[in-house]
Design an enzyme around this catalytic site. Structure first.
Site, PDB file in Angstrom:
ATOM      1  N   HIS A 124       6.791 -11.841  29.838  1.00 53.84           N
ATOM      2  CA  HIS A 124       7.125 -10.424  29.867  1.00 53.84           C
ATOM      3  C   HIS A 124       6.918  -9.853  28.479  1.00 53.84           C
ATOM      4  O   HIS A 124       7.168 -10.533  27.478  1.00 53.84           O
ATOM      5  CB  HIS A 124       8.589 -10.229  30.304  1.00 53.84           C
ATOM      6  CG  HIS A 124       8.853  -8.827  30.730  1.00 53.84           C
ATOM      7  ND1 HIS A 124       9.134  -7.825  29.831  1.00 53.84           N
ATOM      8  CD2 HIS A 124       8.831  -8.257  31.954  1.00 53.84           C
ATOM      9  CE1 HIS A 124       9.282  -6.697  30.497  1.00 53.84           C
ATOM     10  NE2 HIS A 124       9.096  -6.929  31.784  1.00 53.84           N
ATOM     11  N   ASP A 144       8.735 -10.162  39.190  1.00 52.18           N
ATOM     12  CA  ASP A 144       7.731 -10.309  40.242  1.00 52.18           C
ATOM     13  C   ASP A 144       7.628 -11.723  40.784  1.00 52.18           C
ATOM     14  O   ASP A 144       6.961 -11.949  41.793  1.00 52.18           O
ATOM     15  CB  ASP A 144       6.350  -9.886  39.707  1.00 52.18           C
ATOM     16  CG  ASP A 144       6.285  -8.388  39.504  1.00 52.18           C
ATOM     17  OD1 ASP A 144       6.827  -7.671  40.339  1.00 52.18           O
ATOM     18  OD2 ASP A 144       5.711  -7.950  38.498  1.00 52.18           O
TER      19      ASP A 144
HETATM   20  N1  ACO Z   1       0.728 -17.549  31.649  1.00 45.78           N
HETATM   21  C1  ACO Z   1       0.163 -18.239  30.624  1.00 45.78           C
HETATM   22  N2  ACO Z   1       0.208 -17.811  29.338  1.00 45.78           N
HETATM   23  C2  ACO Z   1       0.812 -16.644  29.102  1.00 45.78           C
HETATM   24  C3  ACO Z   1       1.400 -15.868  30.125  1.00 45.78           C
HETATM   25  C4  ACO Z   1       1.344 -16.364  31.437  1.00 45.78           C
HETATM   26  N3  ACO Z   1       1.879 -15.701  32.464  1.00 45.78           N
HETATM   27  N4  ACO Z   1       1.930 -14.748  29.584  1.00 45.78           N
HETATM   28  C5  ACO Z   1       1.680 -14.802  28.282  1.00 45.78           C
HETATM   29  N5  ACO Z   1       1.022 -15.953  27.972  1.00 45.78           N
HETATM   30  C6  ACO Z   1       0.633 -16.444  26.645  1.00 45.78           C
HETATM   31  C7  ACO Z   1      -0.444 -15.588  25.989  1.00 45.78           C
HETATM   32  O1  ACO Z   1      -1.734 -16.085  26.319  1.00 45.78           O
HETATM   33  C8  ACO Z   1      -0.099 -15.730  24.533  1.00 45.78           C
HETATM   34  O2  ACO Z   1      -0.508 -17.015  24.115  1.00 45.78           O
HETATM   35  P1  ACO Z   1      -1.007 -17.256  22.581  1.00 45.78           P
HETATM   36  O3  ACO Z   1       0.188 -16.961  21.722  1.00 45.78           O
HETATM   37  O4  ACO Z   1      -1.430 -18.682  22.555  1.00 45.78           O
HETATM   38  O5  ACO Z   1      -2.140 -16.289  22.358  1.00 45.78           O
HETATM   39  C9  ACO Z   1       1.417 -15.773  24.512  1.00 45.78           C
HETATM   40  O6  ACO Z   1       1.797 -16.281  25.815  1.00 45.78           O
HETATM   41  C10 ACO Z   1       2.063 -14.430  24.281  1.00 45.78           C
HETATM   42  O7  ACO Z   1       1.617 -13.567  25.266  1.00 45.78           O
HETATM   43  P2  ACO Z   1       1.306 -12.051  25.050  1.00 45.78           P
HETATM   44  O8  ACO Z   1      -0.072 -11.798  25.520  1.00 45.78           O
HETATM   45  O9  ACO Z   1       1.692 -11.615  23.695  1.00 45.78           O
HETATM   46  O10 ACO Z   1       2.308 -11.399  26.051  1.00 45.78           O
HETATM   47  P3  ACO Z   1       2.312  -9.891  26.337  1.00 45.78           P
HETATM   48  O11 ACO Z   1       3.640  -9.425  25.924  1.00 45.78           O
HETATM   49  O12 ACO Z   1       1.152  -9.185  25.801  1.00 45.78           O
HETATM   50  O13 ACO Z   1       2.123  -9.877  27.919  1.00 45.78           O
HETATM   51  C11 ACO Z   1       2.530  -9.993  30.186  1.00 45.78           C
HETATM   52  C12 ACO Z   1       3.140  -9.765  28.803  1.00 45.78           C
HETATM   53  C13 ACO Z   1       1.368  -9.019  30.434  1.00 45.78           C
HETATM   54  C14 ACO Z   1       3.616  -9.703  31.213  1.00 45.78           C
HETATM   55  C15 ACO Z   1       2.030 -11.463  30.297  1.00 45.78           C
HETATM   56  O14 ACO Z   1       3.114 -12.334  30.092  1.00 45.78           O
HETATM   57  C16 ACO Z   1       1.355 -11.753  31.618  1.00 45.78           C
HETATM   58  O15 ACO Z   1       0.156 -11.498  31.758  1.00 45.78           O
HETATM   59  N6  ACO Z   1       2.123 -12.316  32.619  1.00 45.78           N
HETATM   60  C17 ACO Z   1       1.543 -12.574  33.912  1.00 45.78           C
HETATM   61  C18 ACO Z   1       1.458 -11.299  34.728  1.00 45.78           C
HETATM   62  C19 ACO Z   1       2.825 -10.820  35.175  1.00 45.78           C
HETATM   63  O16 ACO Z   1       3.619 -11.570  35.710  1.00 45.78           O
HETATM   64  N7  ACO Z   1       3.052  -9.505  34.978  1.00 45.78           N
HETATM   65  C20 ACO Z   1       4.280  -8.853  35.419  1.00 45.78           C
HETATM   66  C21 ACO Z   1       5.127  -8.456  34.253  1.00 45.78           C
HETATM   67  S1  ACO Z   1       6.638  -7.773  34.789  1.00 45.78           S
HETATM   68  C22 ACO Z   1       6.204  -6.218  35.250  1.00 45.78           C
HETATM   69  O17 ACO Z   1       5.289  -5.597  34.788  1.00 45.78           O
HETATM   70  C23 ACO Z   1       7.033  -5.645  36.266  1.00 45.78           C
END
Ligand code: ACO
Length: 432
Positions: free
Chosen positions: A309, A366
């Site tokens: 998140h 979700d």
């Molecule tokens: N699976 C695997 N790796 C992940 C995931 C995931 N679900 N989420 C983040 N990461 C990793 C990133 O690749 C990054 O890795 P790094 O540090 O090696 O580069 C690290 O974790 C940090 O992630 P960010 O990209 O900084 O997270 P951000 O805050 O930008 O993204 C998001 C948040 C979009 C929700 C992301 O976690 C994601 O894509 N999750 C999956 C989709 C999802 O479930 N979305 C619903 C969110 S809740 C909502 O909107 C109601």
């Protein structure tokens, strides 16, 4: 708590005011930074930028706290319902009996979609993505009710109560009609005497001579789902609504933009992707290992859906409530869903894995919401529409905050340009 801050550029120091919110959140006010120094703040995706002051929702992502107008989400989930929480989020206080009644009445009176609007549906292919239909049809409310959508803050605020009730009630009706349209079924019209969620299920699932009467557990679970989605601070869709609204665009147009933002799989669309992922694990007979391994390769398209998140770096309190509700609903309805077992195993495995632990990636709202919706008989294609119905009051509250802020500015971020420097136009004949 520091009372002041300053920025030193070479030898020159620039004082910067400090802002503190009611829950102690701290910010450095950089609004005058560019005028004073020529520098802007760079913060791709606004991850550490406060774009507004807001009195609606408090979220502490490090400690898993979510409160609407000060009231913890856990208390609202236990004692309130969606319509009451919507009122709280929009108007700032829990309604007394007569205000609750009047609000409910306004929702009931504005549930129907008039004949001319019904024809819009026919312009869409039957297999159109439901969120694309929803955003277009919601935008069309501005065309059907132009006196409520004047693109003038003062005039639109004067009609706010009606426009807000219309939006909440009609988004739900449009959602149910999309479901019917895609299946080639005749529309079922709202019934004045039904509560909000029962009415939605009735419009979706009744047949002309056979009324669908929702089991109390089903209506309650749907109520909880809507309630848990009511608002969530400055997320992607809400900040979109604020951005669009800041140009004095009316409520309906701004909501339509929010629906578009919500549709993406990294935001509201994740609830569909989660179930698709769980189904794929089920169909392959895998235990999720392949998905966990793929998610760790850093590619955005392979992320473990429903995990992580942008602001919760501990747990998402909504995910806890939903996870528990999910088991209760399945038990009460006497249903078993192999996807729930897979989800639980996947969560367990991910939470033991250093990749997810070190990045603080926990299940978000979700992760389990799709499983509840499946149990309620709602198909995958409608999951994000359900999210949008739930989020509508939050978007409305945020639009109102923008529209009623006399000192508000149009949202207009800056950028760091990294394209070519000045060069001359080359006529076609001279191009290689
Ligand atoms: N699976 C695997 N790796 C992940 C995931 C995931 N679900 N989420 C983040 N990461 C990793 C990133 O690749 C990054 O890795 P790094 O540090 O090696 O580069 C690290 O974790 C940090 O992630 P960010 O990209 O900084 O997270 P951000 O805050 O930008 O993204 C998001 C948040 C979009 C929700 C992301 O976690 C994601 O894509 N999750 C999956 C989709 C999802 O479930 N979305 C619903 C969110 S809740 C909502 O909107 C109601």
């Amino acid at each position: 708590m520091p009372q002041s801050a300053s920025l030193k550029l070479d030898d020159k120091e620039y004082p910067l005011p400090v802002l503190v919110g009611t829950e102690g959140e701290k910010a450095i006010d950089t609004r005058k930074l560019r005028a004073d120094t020529g520098f802007i703040c760079y913060d791709q995706g606004y991850g550490n930028t406060g774009s507004c002051e807001s009195a609606i929702t408090f979220l502490d992502g490090d400690n898993g706290i979510l409160r609407h107008r000060g009231i913890p989400i856990e208390q609202l989930a236990t004692f309130s319902d969606f319509v009451e929480t919507a009122y709280l989020v929009i108007y700032g206080e829990l309604p007394n009996k007569s205000k609750r009644k009047a609000f409910g009445m306004l929702l009931r009176q504005n549930a129907a979609i008039e004949t001319q609007m019904q024809r819009i549906f026919e312009g869409f292919p039957k297999d159109a993505p439901p969120m694309a239909m929803l955003s277009s049809i919601v935008a069309s409310l501005a065309a059907h009710y132009p006196s409520l959508a004047t693109n003038n803050f003062e005039k639109d605020l004067a009609n706010f109560d009606l426009a807000a009730a219309m939006a909440i009630s009609k988004v739900r009706t449009i959602g149910a009609m999309i479901y019917r349209y895609q299946r080639g079924l005749p529309y079922i019209f709202p019934k004045q005497d039904l509560p909000f969620c029962d009415n939605f299920l009735h419009m979706m699932l009744s047949e002309p001579y056979q009324e669908f009467i929702a089991e109390p557990e089903v209506a309650r679970a749907l109520n909880l789902l809507f309630l848990l989605h009511t608002d969530h601070e400055q997320n992607c869709s809400t900040s979109t609504v604020r951005t669009v609204g800041s140009s004095a665009a009316n409520l309906f147009t701004s909501l339509s933009a929010g629906i578009c933002a919500l549709s993406g799989p990294l935001h509201g669309g994740a609830n569909v992707s989660v179930v698709q992922m769980l189904q794929a694990i089920h169909d392959e007979g895998d235990d999720g290992t392949r998905f966990i391994a793929a998610a760790k390769n850093g590619s955005k398209s392979n992320r473990l859906m429903g995990f992580g998140h942008a602001v919760y770096k501990n747990f998402d309190p909504r995910a806890r409530i939903i996870g528990k509700a999910c088991e209760e609903v399945l038990n009460k309805l006497g249903k078993e869903d192999p996807l729930l077992t897979i989800a639980k195993k996947l969560e367990e495995a991910a939470l033991k894995d250093d990749y997810f632990l070190s990045r603080k990636l926990y299940p978000n709202v979700d992760f389990y919401s799709g499983i509840i919706m499946r149990a309620l008989g709602i198909p995958n294609s409608m999951f994000t529409v359900i999210f949008a119905i739930g989020r509508t009051p939050g978007w409305i509250a945020n639009w109102r905050e923008v529209a009623s802020n006399p000192k508000g500015r149009i949202y207009r971020p800056r950028q760091i340009y990294i394209g070519p420097v000045k060069r001359d136009y080359v006529p076609m004949a001279q191009r290689g």
